[in-house]
Design a protein around this motif. Structure first.
Motif, short mmCIF file in Angstrom:
data_model
loop_
_atom_site.label_atom_id
_atom_site.label_comp_id
_atom_site.label_asym_id
_atom_site.label_seq_id
_atom_site.Cartn_x
_atom_site.Cartn_y
_atom_site.Cartn_z
N VAL A 2 0.84 -1.20 0.00
CA VAL A 2 0.00 0.00 0.00
C VAL A 2 0.88 1.25 0.00
O VAL A 2 0.61 2.20 -0.75
CB VAL A 2 -0.96 -0.02 1.22
N ALA A 3 1.95 1.25 0.79
CA ALA A 3 2.86 2.40 0.85
C ALA A 3 3.53 2.63 -0.50
O ALA A 3 3.66 3.77 -0.96
CB ALA A 3 3.92 2.16 1.92
N LYS A 4 3.95 1.55 -1.14
CA LYS A 4 4.64 1.67 -2.42
C LYS A 4 3.70 2.22 -3.50
O LYS A 4 4.08 3.09 -4.28
CB LYS A 4 5.20 0.31 -2.84
N GLN A 5 2.46 1.73 -3.53
CA GLN A 5 1.54 2.15 -4.59
C GLN A 5 0.90 3.51 -4.33
O GLN A 5 0.58 4.23 -5.27
CB GLN A 5 0.45 1.09 -4.79
N LEU A 6 0.69 3.88 -3.06
CA LEU A 6 0.10 5.18 -2.77
C LEU A 6 1.11 6.32 -2.87
O LEU A 6 0.76 7.42 -3.25
CB LEU A 6 -0.53 5.19 -1.38
N GLY A 7 2.35 6.05 -2.47
CA GLY A 7 3.39 7.07 -2.54
C GLY A 7 3.17 8.19 -1.55
O GLY A 7 3.58 9.33 -1.79
N MET A 8 2.58 7.89 -0.42
CA MET A 8 2.34 8.90 0.61
C MET A 8 3.49 8.92 1.61
O MET A 8 4.19 7.93 1.78
CB MET A 8 1.03 8.58 1.36
N ARG A 9 3.67 10.06 2.26
CA ARG A 9 4.72 10.17 3.26
C ARG A 9 4.38 9.33 4.49
O ARG A 9 5.24 8.66 5.06
CB ARG A 9 4.90 11.64 3.65
N ILE A 10 3.13 9.40 4.91
CA ILE A 10 2.67 8.62 6.06
C ILE A 10 1.70 7.56 5.55
O ILE A 10 0.68 7.89 4.94
CB ILE A 10 1.98 9.52 7.10
N VAL A 11 2.01 6.31 5.84
CA VAL A 11 1.16 5.20 5.40
C VAL A 11 0.23 4.83 6.54
O VAL A 11 0.67 4.69 7.68
CB VAL A 11 2.03 3.98 5.01
N PRO A 12 -1.07 4.68 6.24
CA PRO A 12 -2.00 4.34 7.32
C PRO A 12 -1.74 2.96 7.89
O PRO A 12 -1.31 2.03 7.19
CB PRO A 12 -3.37 4.40 6.66
N THR A 13 -2.01 2.82 9.19
CA THR A 13 -1.94 1.53 9.86
C THR A 13 -3.18 0.74 9.46
O THR A 13 -4.30 1.26 9.54
CB THR A 13 -1.91 1.72 11.38
N LEU A 14 -3.01 -0.50 9.06
CA LEU A 14 -4.12 -1.32 8.59
C LEU A 14 -4.69 -2.16 9.74
O LEU A 14 -3.95 -2.77 10.50
CB LEU A 14 -3.67 -2.24 7.46
N THR A 15 -6.02 -2.16 9.82
CA THR A 15 -6.73 -2.98 10.79
C THR A 15 -7.79 -3.76 10.04
O THR A 15 -8.65 -3.17 9.39
CB THR A 15 -7.40 -2.11 11.87
N PHE A 16 -7.73 -5.09 10.13
CA PHE A 16 -8.72 -5.95 9.46
C PHE A 16 -9.85 -6.26 10.42
O PHE A 16 -9.63 -6.74 11.53
CB PHE A 16 -8.06 -7.24 8.97
N ILE A 17 -11.09 -5.96 9.97
CA ILE A 17 -12.27 -6.15 10.80
C ILE A 17 -13.27 -7.02 10.03
O ILE A 17 -13.63 -6.68 8.90
CB ILE A 17 -12.93 -4.80 11.15
N PRO A 18 -13.70 -8.15 10.63
CA PRO A 18 -14.73 -8.96 9.94
C PRO A 18 -16.03 -8.18 9.84
O PRO A 18 -16.49 -7.60 10.82
CB PRO A 18 -14.88 -10.20 10.81
N ASP A 19 -16.60 -8.15 8.67
CA ASP A 19 -17.82 -7.39 8.42
C ASP A 19 -19.02 -8.16 8.95
O ASP A 19 -19.17 -9.35 8.69
CB ASP A 19 -17.97 -7.14 6.92
N ALA A 20 -19.89 -7.48 9.68
CA ALA A 20 -21.07 -8.12 10.27
C ALA A 20 -22.27 -8.08 9.33
O ALA A 20 -23.36 -8.51 9.70
CB ALA A 20 -21.42 -7.44 11.58
N LEU A 21 -22.09 -7.57 8.13
CA LEU A 21 -23.20 -7.44 7.18
C LEU A 21 -23.85 -8.77 6.83
O LEU A 21 -25.08 -8.87 6.84
CB LEU A 21 -22.72 -6.71 5.93
N PRO A 22 -23.12 -9.84 6.53
CA PRO A 22 -23.78 -11.09 6.19
C PRO A 22 -24.62 -11.67 7.34
O PRO A 22 -25.72 -12.18 7.11
CB PRO A 22 -22.64 -12.05 5.85
N GLU A 23 -24.14 -11.55 8.57
CA GLU A 23 -24.89 -12.07 9.71
C GLU A 23 -26.17 -11.27 9.93
O GLU A 23 -27.23 -11.84 10.20
CB GLU A 23 -24.04 -12.07 10.99
#
Length: 161
Positions: free
Chosen positions: A78-99
């Motif tokens: 993500v950092a390489k493709q966005l080319g931003m100075r500050i890369v966001p911290t990624l947090t994976f959250i299971p989506d509750a939409l199907p339930e």
């Protein structure tokens, strides 16, 4: 996330992560994962990635573990493709939409079954009289409740003519 720049960053992160999961991450624990949404904070420091997994509970747990272990590789891409100075911290959250959609489907099915049960009980009987419409009076017809107020001599009862 009303800022157009933040929205574009979120959309781009969604595409990058989806491509990474499809092409570059070869973890056998990773099931059929779909990225449903990405939300980035206004300062672009945090990115919450919502995902769904097709399958049973054990596949969801193993996919969550695979995503956590691949988080660093995905963030560097993500950092390489966005080319931003500050890369966001990624947090994976299971989506509750199907339930929640499944629970809503169950409630709707239960309501439909109750409606069909009420309709079956109702039958074909109508409420009220058989013929609810009033008919015009014909000569010689008197209502049961009405009294004959005219006497035989042509004068009204109780009154002098």
């Amino acid at each position: 996330m009303s800022n157009p720049r933040v929205r574009k960053i979120a959309d781009r992160i969604k595409v990058i992560v989806a491509e990474m999961l499809e092409r570059r991450i070869k973890d056998p624990r990773l099931g059929f994962v779909t990225i449903t949404d990405v939300r980035v904070t206004g300062d672009s420091q945090q990115a919450s990635i919502f995902y769904t997994v097709l399958g049973a509970e054990e596949e969801r747990e193993s996919s969550a573990a695979a995503l956590e272990s691949a988080k660093g590789v995905i963030r560097s891409e993500v950092a390489k493709q966005l080319g931003m100075r500050i890369v966001p911290t990624l947090t994976f959250i299971p989506d509750a939409l199907p339930e929640s959609a499944r629970a809503l489907d169950e409630v709707l099915a239960r309501a439909k079954a109750l409606d069909e049960e009420v309709a079956a009980r109702r039958g074909s009987a109508y409420a009220g009289e058989e013929d609810p419409y009033k008919k015009p009076r014909e000569e010689g017809d008197l209502d049961d409740d009405a009294e004959d107020v005219w006497s035989d001599d042509g004068a009204a009862d109780g009154r002098d003519a």
